[in-house]
Scaffold this active site. Structure first.
Site, mmCIF file in Angstrom:
data_model
loop_
_atom_site.group_PDB
_atom_site.id
_atom_site.type_symbol
_atom_site.label_atom_id
_atom_site.label_comp_id
_atom_site.label_asym_id
_atom_site.label_seq_id
_atom_site.Cartn_x
_atom_site.Cartn_y
_atom_site.Cartn_z
ATOM 1 N N SER A 172 18.490 -39.147 -27.936
ATOM 2 C CA SER A 172 18.796 -40.107 -26.879
ATOM 3 C C SER A 172 19.372 -39.334 -25.698
ATOM 4 O O SER A 172 20.355 -38.609 -25.850
ATOM 5 C CB SER A 172 19.834 -41.125 -27.379
ATOM 6 O OG SER A 172 20.469 -41.728 -26.261
ATOM 7 N N HIS B 155 14.226 -40.715 -26.668
ATOM 8 C CA HIS B 155 14.753 -42.081 -26.742
ATOM 9 C C HIS B 155 15.461 -42.404 -25.425
ATOM 10 O O HIS B 155 16.430 -41.745 -25.048
ATOM 11 C CB HIS B 155 15.722 -42.171 -27.925
ATOM 12 C CG HIS B 155 16.281 -43.532 -28.162
ATOM 13 N ND1 HIS B 155 15.626 -44.498 -28.901
ATOM 14 C CD2 HIS B 155 17.455 -44.100 -27.775
ATOM 15 C CE1 HIS B 155 16.375 -45.594 -28.954
ATOM 16 N NE2 HIS B 155 17.490 -45.387 -28.271
ATOM 17 N N ASP C 156 17.466 -45.119 -23.255
ATOM 18 C CA ASP C 156 18.264 -46.342 -23.368
ATOM 19 C C ASP C 156 18.339 -47.061 -22.026
ATOM 20 O O ASP C 156 18.977 -46.580 -21.088
ATOM 21 C CB ASP C 156 19.685 -45.987 -23.831
ATOM 22 C CG ASP C 156 19.717 -45.586 -25.295
ATOM 23 O OD1 ASP C 156 19.210 -46.362 -26.122
ATOM 24 O OD2 ASP C 156 20.227 -44.486 -25.606
ATOM 25 N N MET D 118 19.781 -50.118 -20.053
ATOM 26 C CA MET D 118 20.864 -51.117 -20.158
ATOM 27 C C MET D 118 21.046 -51.810 -18.810
ATOM 28 O O MET D 118 21.020 -51.156 -17.768
ATOM 29 C CB MET D 118 22.170 -50.417 -20.527
ATOM 30 C CG MET D 118 22.087 -49.555 -21.775
ATOM 31 S SD MET D 118 23.721 -48.957 -22.241
ATOM 32 C CE MET D 118 23.287 -47.806 -23.547
ATOM 33 N N MET E 186 17.940 -52.607 -23.783
ATOM 34 C CA MET E 186 19.121 -53.436 -24.052
ATOM 35 C C MET E 186 19.335 -54.290 -22.812
ATOM 36 O O MET E 186 20.241 -54.056 -22.009
ATOM 37 C CB MET E 186 20.331 -52.528 -24.344
ATOM 38 C CG MET E 186 20.262 -51.915 -25.738
ATOM 39 S SD MET E 186 21.285 -50.447 -25.886
ATOM 40 C CE MET E 186 20.144 -49.223 -25.246
ATOM 41 N N MET F 190 20.316 -51.013 -34.992
ATOM 42 C CA MET F 190 21.475 -50.432 -34.318
ATOM 43 C C MET F 190 22.559 -50.171 -35.359
ATOM 44 O O MET F 190 22.903 -51.053 -36.146
ATOM 45 C CB MET F 190 22.033 -51.394 -33.262
ATOM 46 C CG MET F 190 21.229 -51.546 -31.999
ATOM 47 S SD MET F 190 20.925 -50.012 -31.111
ATOM 48 C CE MET F 190 22.569 -49.364 -30.852
ATOM 49 N N GLY G 235 25.472 -50.181 -26.285
ATOM 50 C CA GLY G 235 26.117 -50.068 -24.970
ATOM 51 C C GLY G 235 26.603 -48.668 -24.648
ATOM 52 O O GLY G 235 26.610 -48.280 -23.490
ATOM 53 N N PHE G 236 27.000 -47.921 -25.675
ATOM 54 C CA PHE G 236 27.591 -46.609 -25.397
ATOM 55 C C PHE G 236 27.212 -45.599 -26.473
ATOM 56 O O PHE G 236 27.092 -45.955 -27.649
ATOM 57 C CB PHE G 236 29.122 -46.723 -25.332
ATOM 58 C CG PHE G 236 29.576 -47.724 -24.310
ATOM 59 C CD1 PHE G 236 29.692 -47.364 -22.970
ATOM 60 C CD2 PHE G 236 29.822 -49.040 -24.676
ATOM 61 C CE1 PHE G 236 30.068 -48.303 -22.023
ATOM 62 C CE2 PHE G 236 30.198 -49.985 -23.725
ATOM 63 C CZ PHE G 236 30.322 -49.623 -22.397
ATOM 64 N N GLY G 237 27.100 -44.347 -26.045
ATOM 65 C CA GLY G 237 26.924 -43.260 -27.001
ATOM 66 C C GLY G 237 28.283 -42.832 -27.539
ATOM 67 O O GLY G 237 29.328 -43.292 -27.071
ATOM 68 N N GLY G 238 28.253 -41.985 -28.551
ATOM 69 C CA GLY G 238 29.485 -41.382 -29.048
ATOM 70 C C GLY G 238 30.352 -42.263 -29.930
ATOM 71 O O GLY G 238 31.503 -41.936 -30.189
ATOM 72 N N ASP H 218 19.760 -46.071 -34.951
ATOM 73 C CA ASP H 218 20.248 -45.614 -33.648
ATOM 74 C C ASP H 218 21.757 -45.844 -33.526
ATOM 75 O O ASP H 218 22.213 -46.988 -33.525
ATOM 76 C CB ASP H 218 19.500 -46.409 -32.561
ATOM 77 C CG ASP H 218 19.903 -46.017 -31.148
ATOM 78 O OD1 ASP H 218 20.598 -45.006 -30.967
ATOM 79 O OD2 ASP H 218 19.494 -46.749 -30.216
ATOM 80 N N GLY I 141 22.178 -38.917 -30.073
ATOM 81 C CA GLY I 141 22.539 -38.628 -28.689
ATOM 82 C C GLY I 141 23.579 -37.536 -28.616
ATOM 83 O O GLY I 141 23.275 -36.368 -28.365
ATOM 84 N N SER I 142 24.839 -37.912 -28.873
ATOM 85 C CA SER I 142 25.911 -36.905 -28.734
ATOM 86 C C SER I 142 25.704 -35.709 -29.649
ATOM 87 O O SER I 142 25.990 -34.584 -29.244
ATOM 88 C CB SER I 142 27.287 -37.509 -28.993
ATOM 89 O OG SER I 142 27.216 -38.822 -29.402
HETATM 90 C C1 DX5 Z 1 23.690 -47.055 -27.808
HETATM 91 C C2 DX5 Z 1 22.343 -46.399 -27.673
HETATM 92 C C3 DX5 Z 1 22.128 -45.193 -28.550
HETATM 93 C C4 DX5 Z 1 23.214 -44.159 -28.450
HETATM 94 C C5 DX5 Z 1 22.948 -42.911 -29.232
HETATM 95 O O1 DX5 Z 1 23.682 -48.302 -27.218
HETATM 96 O O2 DX5 Z 1 21.319 -47.296 -27.972
HETATM 97 O O3 DX5 Z 1 20.831 -44.670 -28.333
HETATM 98 O O4 DX5 Z 1 23.502 -43.827 -27.153
HETATM 99 O O5 DX5 Z 1 23.984 -42.015 -28.995
HETATM 100 P P1 DX5 Z 1 24.931 -41.481 -30.161
HETATM 101 O O6 DX5 Z 1 24.053 -40.672 -31.094
HETATM 102 O O7 DX5 Z 1 25.930 -40.666 -29.449
HETATM 103 O O8 DX5 Z 1 25.534 -42.662 -30.860
HETATM 104 ZN ZN ZN Z 2 19.243 -46.545 -28.160
#
Ligand code: DX5
Ligand code: ZN
Length: 218
Positions: free
Chosen positions: A8, A31, A33, A35, A66, A135, A140-143, A173, A195-196
């Site tokens: 991501s 991937h 995202d 939003m 999203m 999910m 909404g957020f990574g990490g 995800d 992602g992270s």
């Molecule tokens: C969250 C996203 C994911 C997320 C993945 O809403 O859909 O794709 O950013 O990032 P990590 O692996 O850091 O959770």
């Molecule tokens: Zn995603």
């Protein structure tokens, strides 16, 4: 089923987007995202960025929408050249028509479920989708940390897919790292978003590490 690793790019270095895409060329897809600050409390990109990413990589682009009103917007991401377009069950008013529109435009339709949405909502519509995105964090957020209640969901969904003799991909995800990928794949997932974990280290090595563990499970 083939294991696929989709980094991501949500938290990649966006000032060097093209370099970041090059750095993940050993992955199986990108991937992306999307939003809208309505369906989720965060805002990222729209169609022009999706078009630019499609042009800048040879990898398939896996769009994760999203957004509210995916019935209106999801087909546009297929037109933009995304290979897979996943939209949220919770946001769609006509998921079957939207899936069909995506397919007619040459992309694979995917349906995404939030952590609290049971997989049973897919009982009558599963064959219409090539991929289910589960999910494993609130979107909404990574990490964020992986929500463990998702493991039994993955198992239940794999059973539904097998019983219906389908070949649907299960994408998971959110919060995936070298510490939990084995358990995610053991439960039945075959498409892994990270992602992270990928962008906080050297991306190619991170992808190789995730792939090595996941393939070892299968
Ligand atoms: C969250 C996203 C994911 C997320 C993945 O809403 O859909 O794709 O950013 O990032 P990590 O692996 O850091 O959770
Ligand atoms: Zn995603």
């Amino acid at each position: 089923m083939k294991i696929k690793i989709y980094p991501s790019v949500l938290n990649c270095d966006q000032m060097h987007f093209a370099d970041q895409l090059n750095a993940i060329d050993s992955a199986d897809g990108v991937h992306l995202d999307i939003m809208d600050n309505h369906f989720v409390p965060n805002l990222t990109w729209g169609l022009p960025t999706a078009q630019a990413v499609v042009k800048s990589t040879t990898l398939p682009v896996d769009a994760h929408l999203m957004i509210d009103n995916p019935d209106r917007w999801a087909p546009e991401y297929a037109k933009a050249g995304c290979s897979i377009v996943s939209f949220h069950f919770e946001a769609a008013k006509a998921p079957l028509r939207t899936a069909e529109a995506i397919r007619e435009l040459g992309a694979k339709p995917g349906i995404a479920l939030n952590p609290a949405t049971p997989v049973s909502v897919l009982a009558d519509i599963l064959p219409r989708f090539d991929q289910v995105l589960l999910m494993s964090v609130e979107p909404g957020f990574g990490g964020q940390g992986f929500i463990p209640e998702v493991y039994p969901k993955i198992k239940r969904l794999r059973k539904m897919i097998e019983e219906a003799r389908l070949s649907t991909d299960i994408e998971v995800d959110g919060g995936i790292s070298d510490k939990n990928i084995a358990k995610v794949v053991e439960a039945g997932a075959n498409v892994i978003v990270a992602g992270s974990f990928v962008f906080k280290r050297e991306p190619a090595r991170a992808i190789a590490k995730l792939r090595e563990i996941a393939v070892g499970v299968r």
